[in-house]
Design a protein around this motif. Structure first.
Motif, PDB file in Angstrom:
ATOM      1  N   ASN A 233      -1.833 -26.571  50.908  1.00 10.96           N
ATOM      2  CA  ASN A 233      -1.358 -27.152  49.645  1.00 10.96           C
ATOM      3  C   ASN A 233      -2.397 -27.037  48.535  1.00 10.96           C
ATOM      4  N   VAL A 234      -3.319 -26.104  48.691  1.00 12.11           N
ATOM      5  CA  VAL A 234      -4.385 -25.931  47.701  1.00 12.11           C
ATOM      6  C   VAL A 234      -4.204 -24.596  46.997  1.00 12.11           C
ATOM      7  N   PRO A 235      -3.992 -24.603  45.676  1.00 13.18           N
ATOM      8  CA  PRO A 235      -3.906 -23.320  44.949  1.00 13.18           C
ATOM      9  C   PRO A 235      -5.253 -22.611  45.012  1.00 13.18           C
ATOM     10  N   GLN A 236      -5.242 -21.337  45.441  1.00 12.00           N
ATOM     11  CA  GLN A 236      -6.486 -20.617  45.698  1.00 12.00           C
ATOM     12  C   GLN A 236      -6.680 -19.454  44.732  1.00 12.00           C
ATOM     13  N   SER A 237      -7.950 -19.170  44.438  1.00  6.21           N
ATOM     14  CA  SER A 237      -8.305 -17.969  43.685  1.00  6.21           C
ATOM     15  C   SER A 237      -8.713 -16.898  44.685  1.00  6.21           C
ATOM     16  N   ASP A 238      -9.035 -15.695  44.195  1.00  3.07           N
ATOM     17  CA  ASP A 238      -9.517 -14.637  45.078  1.00  3.07           C
ATOM     18  C   ASP A 238     -11.042 -14.594  45.105  1.00  3.07           C
ATOM     19  N   VAL A 239     -11.681 -15.671  44.613  1.00  2.80           N
ATOM     20  CA  VAL A 239     -13.142 -15.772  44.599  1.00  2.80           C
ATOM     21  C   VAL A 239     -13.596 -16.605  45.798  1.00  2.80           C
ATOM     22  N   GLU A 240     -14.647 -16.162  46.467  1.00  2.81           N
ATOM     23  CA  GLU A 240     -15.174 -16.910  47.609  1.00  2.81           C
ATOM     24  C   GLU A 240     -16.316 -17.818  47.174  1.00  2.81           C
ATOM     25  N   TRP A 254     -23.875 -22.428  54.561  1.00  3.10           N
ATOM     26  CA  TRP A 254     -23.469 -21.133  55.121  1.00  3.10           C
ATOM     27  C   TRP A 254     -22.021 -21.183  55.604  1.00  3.10           C
ATOM     28  N   ALA A 255     -21.632 -22.258  56.248  1.00  2.00           N
ATOM     29  CA  ALA A 255     -20.296 -22.366  56.831  1.00  2.00           C
ATOM     30  C   ALA A 255     -19.191 -22.252  55.788  1.00  2.00           C
ATOM     31  N   MET A 256     -19.518 -22.478  54.505  1.00  2.00           N
ATOM     32  CA  MET A 256     -18.503 -22.469  53.457  1.00  2.00           C
ATOM     33  C   MET A 256     -18.460 -21.165  52.671  1.00  2.00           C
ATOM     34  N   GLU A 257     -19.360 -20.233  52.961  1.00  2.00           N
ATOM     35  CA  GLU A 257     -19.506 -19.062  52.102  1.00  2.00           C
ATOM     36  C   GLU A 257     -18.237 -18.207  51.989  1.00  2.00           C
ATOM     37  N   ASN A 258     -17.496 -18.063  53.078  1.00  2.00           N
ATOM     38  CA  ASN A 258     -16.328 -17.186  53.012  1.00  2.00           C
ATOM     39  C   ASN A 258     -15.015 -17.939  52.812  1.00  2.00           C
ATOM     40  N   THR A 259     -15.101 -19.184  52.323  1.00  2.00           N
ATOM     41  CA  THR A 259     -13.884 -19.948  52.024  1.00  2.00           C
ATOM     42  C   THR A 259     -13.461 -19.686  50.573  1.00  2.00           C
ATOM     43  N   PRO A 260     -12.162 -19.779  50.275  1.00  2.00           N
ATOM     44  CA  PRO A 260     -11.690 -19.494  48.922  1.00  2.00           C
ATOM     45  C   PRO A 260     -12.004 -20.640  47.957  1.00  2.00           C
ATOM     46  N   MET A 261     -12.303 -20.282  46.723  1.00  2.00           N
ATOM     47  CA  MET A 261     -12.454 -21.287  45.674  1.00  2.00           C
ATOM     48  C   MET A 261     -11.062 -21.696  45.200  1.00  2.00           C
ATOM     49  N   PRO A 262     -10.773 -23.007  45.159  1.00  2.00           N
ATOM     50  CA  PRO A 262      -9.457 -23.451  44.674  1.00  2.00           C
ATOM     51  C   PRO A 262      -9.298 -23.232  43.167  1.00  2.00           C
ATOM     52  N   VAL A 263      -8.073 -23.446  42.717  1.00  2.00           N
ATOM     53  CA  VAL A 263      -7.735 -23.342  41.299  1.00  2.00           C
ATOM     54  C   VAL A 263      -7.284 -24.716  40.836  1.00  2.00           C
ATOM     55  N   SER A 264      -7.746 -25.135  39.665  1.00  2.00           N
ATOM     56  CA  SER A 264      -7.350 -26.439  39.153  1.00  2.00           C
ATOM     57  C   SER A 264      -5.841 -26.484  38.909  1.00  2.00           C
ATOM     58  N   GLY A 265      -5.239 -27.631  39.266  1.00  2.00           N
ATOM     59  CA  GLY A 265      -3.791 -27.757  39.317  1.00  2.00           C
ATOM     60  C   GLY A 265      -3.054 -27.486  38.033  1.00  2.00           C
ATOM     61  N   GLU A 266      -3.575 -28.022  36.925  1.00  2.00           N
ATOM     62  CA  GLU A 266      -2.859 -27.842  35.670  1.00  2.00           C
ATOM     63  C   GLU A 266      -2.791 -26.374  35.305  1.00  2.00           C
TER      64      GLU A 266
END
Length: 458
Positions: A233-240, A254-266
């Motif tokens: 349920n998290v809008p995602q960007s293509d940026v890690e 380190w554990a978070m490096e390859n996770t997607p950056m979310p996008v602000s809801g509005e």
């Protein structure tokens, strides 16, 4: 009469020579820069007392008031991060770009006085970290450090084969013969230090390689996985999230490096309606509200808040804790203040947990001063082993040559050696490719030298 069993000692020595000549300068640099970074907690307050230490007051200014003071001091500056005080005796810090330079700006959180600035890329710790990770030359330096670490594994394996007792006394094998002089003493120092430090050096090499740009990224992509439902349920960007880290500064674990950056809801809502999406950030929440979110969520002091760069960006609260069990990475919607993701230790996979523990041991942070002293001793062992190896080579090298150990050209294939090379090639592709290249070149040189003189003349 049966043929004698061939000895592969000289072949192992030859590989050890090649590995050592390439790796030793890197090991010396990595050990020295590692020692500097190891003692960052002690060195920073000593070197930058006027910037870091403050007298506690009765009332602390809000993060937004501090932000305004810094903006007034650097009207052309672009602020990218805020680091709240880690305790009542410490200043707050802003990271900003100004006139082409990235600065760490320190502010007294009680009086609002801007205490001064520090070049974010050229201070002692930033330089040590950048040299340690990529030799301060970007991607090429990262690949060279990774190659050196991989060849360091070859160095350890071949060194253990050479060290293995073959009927000698324990002197010179388990302890150095300090009564000897010259090359024998240097050889003992090299062999004994290398043996006792072999497992520790392997740990330092492997744990360090998890940060490299090629092998480390493949390792993370393979083993560092989170349940997909976490991002449903998290809008995602293509940026890690790895983009928040740099050679000079660590932001997310380190554990978070390859996770997607979310996008602000509005912004995501605007995208759904085809609205114009470019433009600067215009957040609906304040910096202090983000600080309050970190406090409410019990994020350990020492965290940073990465500010916004675009209209779709999020505030990122992150702490890369000395004890990984206190790691936290939170992404906050810039318009609503909603926490879009809150990732902690309990969400990490077992491999990620082991890796984070290994990284903190590597950096000497997990068990306080005891861990620091242990890593310091390892660094000193690496220095002694590397320097003694270079001294041995320097003393025995022939005039005008490198002194590559001689090798019979009629040796049969060393099956164990081939298996080791293949295993390294699979485990570390970049290193494996270079190993195969060096092996082919070495075989070519051996063939050329083994030809009779009249054949070469013709």
């Amino acid at each position: 009469m049966s043929q004698p069993t061939p000895s592969f000692y000289d072949l192992a020595w030859r590989w050890h020579f090649y590995a050592g000549l390439f790796v030793a300068p890197f090991m010396i640099l990595l050990a020295l820069t590692g020692i500097i970074y190891l003692f960052k907690p002690q060195l920073d307050p000593l070197l930058y007392d006027h910037l870091i230490n403050v007298s506690p007051g009765h009332h602390r200014l809000s993060a937004d008031d501090q932000l305004q003071r810094v903006q007034a001091t650097y009207p052309q500056g672009h602020i990218s991060q805020y680091l709240p005080p880690i305790n009542p005796e410490r200043s707050a810090q802003f990271v900003l770009s100004n006139a082409g330079r990235q600065l760490n700006v320190f502010i007294n959180p009680y009086s609002g006085e801007v205490l001064g600035e520090q070049d974010a890329k050229l201070n002692l710790q930033a330089v040590a970290r950048a040299l340690h990770g990529e030799l301060m030359i970007g991607t090429l330096g990262d690949r060279l450090v990774e190659l050196a670490a991989g060849w360091g594994v070859v160095l350890v394996v071949s060194g253990l084969y050479l060290w293995w007792p073959r009927g000698q006394s324990a002197a010179g094998i388990l302890w150095p013969r300090l009564s000897r002089r010259g090359r024998v003493l240097w050889r003992d120092l090299h062999a004994v230090t290398g043996f006792w430090g072999a497992a520790l050096l392997l740990f330092m090499l492997i744990s360090g390689m998890t940060w490299t740009g090629f092998w480390g990224k493949q390792y993370a992509d393979l083993w560092n996985q989170f349940p997909a439902a976490m991002w449903n349920n998290v809008p995602q960007s293509d940026v890690e999230a790895r983009t928040l880290n740099s050679a000079a500064r660590q932001t997310v674990p380190w554990a978070m490096e390859n996770t997607p950056m979310p996008v602000s809801g509005e912004h995501a809502e605007h995208m759904a309606h085809g609205a114009h999406t470019s433009g600067p950030a215009a957040p609906g929440i304040t910096l202090q509200q983000v600080v309050d979110t970190a406090s409410t969520r019990k994020v350990e002091p020492g965290y940073s808040i990465t500010l916004l760069t675009t209209a779709q960006g999020v505030f990122t609260i992150a702490v890369f804790a000395d004890d990984p069990r206190n790691d936290a990475t939170l992404h906050v919607d810039q318009y609503t203040g909603e926490v879009l993701a809150d990732v902690r230790w309990q969400h990490y996979s077992n491999v990620a947990r082991a890796t984070e523990m290994g990284v903190m041991l590597h950096e000497g942070k997990l068990f306080g001063s005891l861990n620091q002293i242990a890593i310091l001793l390892i660094c000193l062992m690496i220095l002694l082993s590397s320097i003694s190896g270079l001294v041995i080579w320097w003393k025995r090298r022939p005039k005008g040559g490198l002194g590559v150990p001689p090798l019979r050209h009629d040796l049969p294939t060393w099956k164990t050696g081939v298996v080791i090379i293949l295993a390294l090639a699979v485990a570390f592709p970049l290193v494996g490719a270079s190993l195969i290249g060096v092996w082919l070149l070495d075989r070519l040189l051996l063939l050329v030298r083994s030809k009779p003189q009249h054949e070469r003349a013709s």
